[in-house]
Write an enzyme that holds these catalytic residues in place. Structure first.
Site, mmCIF file in Angstrom:
data_model
loop_
_atom_site.group_PDB
_atom_site.id
_atom_site.type_symbol
_atom_site.label_atom_id
_atom_site.label_comp_id
_atom_site.label_asym_id
_atom_site.label_seq_id
_atom_site.Cartn_x
_atom_site.Cartn_y
_atom_site.Cartn_z
ATOM 1 N N SER A 132 51.917 83.448 26.345
ATOM 2 C CA SER A 132 51.739 84.451 27.387
ATOM 3 C C SER A 132 52.112 85.849 26.907
ATOM 4 C CB SER A 132 52.605 84.114 28.607
ATOM 5 O OG SER A 132 53.975 84.078 28.245
ATOM 6 N N HIS A 153 45.205 81.266 27.714
ATOM 7 C CA HIS A 153 46.428 81.381 28.497
ATOM 8 C C HIS A 153 46.217 80.824 29.893
ATOM 9 C CE1 HIS A 153 49.543 83.986 30.735
ATOM 10 N NE2 HIS A 153 50.094 82.847 30.335
ATOM 11 N N GLU A 165 43.066 83.081 30.893
ATOM 12 C CA GLU A 165 42.729 84.258 30.092
ATOM 13 C C GLU A 165 42.263 83.784 28.718
ATOM 14 O OE1 GLU A 165 45.753 87.646 31.827
ATOM 15 O OE2 GLU A 165 46.568 86.169 30.424
ATOM 16 N N ASN A 203 49.990 89.491 32.710
ATOM 17 C CA ASN A 203 51.374 89.862 32.412
ATOM 18 C C ASN A 203 51.517 91.331 32.040
ATOM 19 O OD1 ASN A 203 52.502 87.432 33.022
ATOM 20 N ND2 ASN A 203 52.496 86.658 30.932
#
Length: 307
Positions: A132, A153, A165, A203
């Site tokens: 991540s 991800h 992702e 993130n």
């Protein structure tokens, strides 16, 4: 060099890895053969237990909603489980078409693994990381086959969250990238494309926002309760940023932010708030430890904690 993805290896059967195994084994778009790799037989037993229990829960919900009969659920569950094998021997991944790594976020452990995978797996195999926060390019370089390395991800819990992702480096073969997007679609998830930028999409936006909420606490701008309630009622968020940080894990937030600060010191969005460091130093890691910005009993949030 493109081959279809038929056999999928997953390294690590913990929080994320067991969910990835389940998602691949239950793919609505294709029947995959799935290999789960762990370091020990005990870890395999734990991961296998999680997978079996989760598949059973998911099918039981379908029965309760009238979508399946008990007999159909039992038959489907047995079929899904028959697609999965387990091993502690990395050689068991040698003939996989796609290997997804979901181990601890530690470059000292990940990079040697990618070097080994680059030598062990067949040349056409695609290597993917569920990281991540770490750079995909570093793992791609270690593998010796950077054109066949991507980020995949997934989000926790994998069984529920639809987003994945799909991350490309400058060296990723476009055909490989599209194969991975197609794989994500085939397991019933929604792929989004991203370059190998810190934190990818979610993130990169989320963690600095959590940090800004913590900086408000540092400055005494507003209380923990009022910061969270403001974002719930004013921005329509289901959970305030400080409660969410507790849910993610304050140690995880610190790990991500500290890594970004170390690697990108000129980026002003990357900062470690004092209250975050103090919480982690005090062993208050959020929901997982029972206390962070709030006190927790399992998933039930209690009153605000005080340092």
């Amino acid at each position: 060099m493109t081959t279809s993805i038929n056999k999928v290896g997953v390294i690590g059967l913990g929080l994320m890895g067991h969910g990835i195994v389940q998602a691949a084994s239950m793919a609505p778009g294709k029947r995959y053969e799935v290999v789960g790799l762990e370091a020990t037989e005990d870890a395999i037993g734990a991961g296998k237990g999680r997978i079996e229990a989760s598949i059973k829960r998911q099918l039981s919900r379908s029965v309760a909603r009238g979508k399946l009969t008990e007999a159909d659920a039992e038959s489907q569950g047995a079929d899904y489980l028959s697609r999965i094998s387990y091993t502690t021997d990395r050689a068991g991944l040698a003939d996989c078409d796609l290997v997804i790594e979901a181990i601890t976020e530690n470059p000292a452990i990940k990079l040697p693994l990618y070097t080994e995978l680059g030598l062990l797996t067949k040349p056409s195999c695609i290597l993917a990381s569920n990281t991540s926060s770490l750079k995909i390019a570093d793992m791609a370089g270690a593998s010796g086959r950077p054109d066949r390395v991507v980020g995949l991800h997934f989000f926790n819990p994998v069984q529920v969250m639809k987003l994945v992702e799909v991350v490309r480096t400058d060296a990723t073969d476009p055909a490989v990238f599209e194969q991975c997007r197609a794989f994500v679609n085939s397991i019933g998830k929604h792929p989004v494309s991203c370059k190998d930028t810190p934190g990818f999409i979610v993130n990169r936006l989320l963690v600095p926002a959590l940090a800004q909420a913590m900086l408000m606490v540092d400055r005494g701008d507003a209380s923990v309760e009022d910061i969270d309630k403001s974002m719930e009622l004013g921005a329509g968020h289901p959970m305030g940023p400080l409660a969410l940080a507790d849910y993610v894990g304050l140690d995880t937030c610190l790990f991500i932010l500290q890594g970004w600060v170390d690697n990108f010191p000129s980026e002003p969005a990357f900062v470690v708030p004092d209250c975050l460091r103090a919480m982690v130093d005090a062993g208050k890691l959020g929901r997982k430890s029972g206390e962070g910005f709030y006190k927790w009993e399992g998933d039930k949030r209690g009153p605000v904690s005080r340092l």
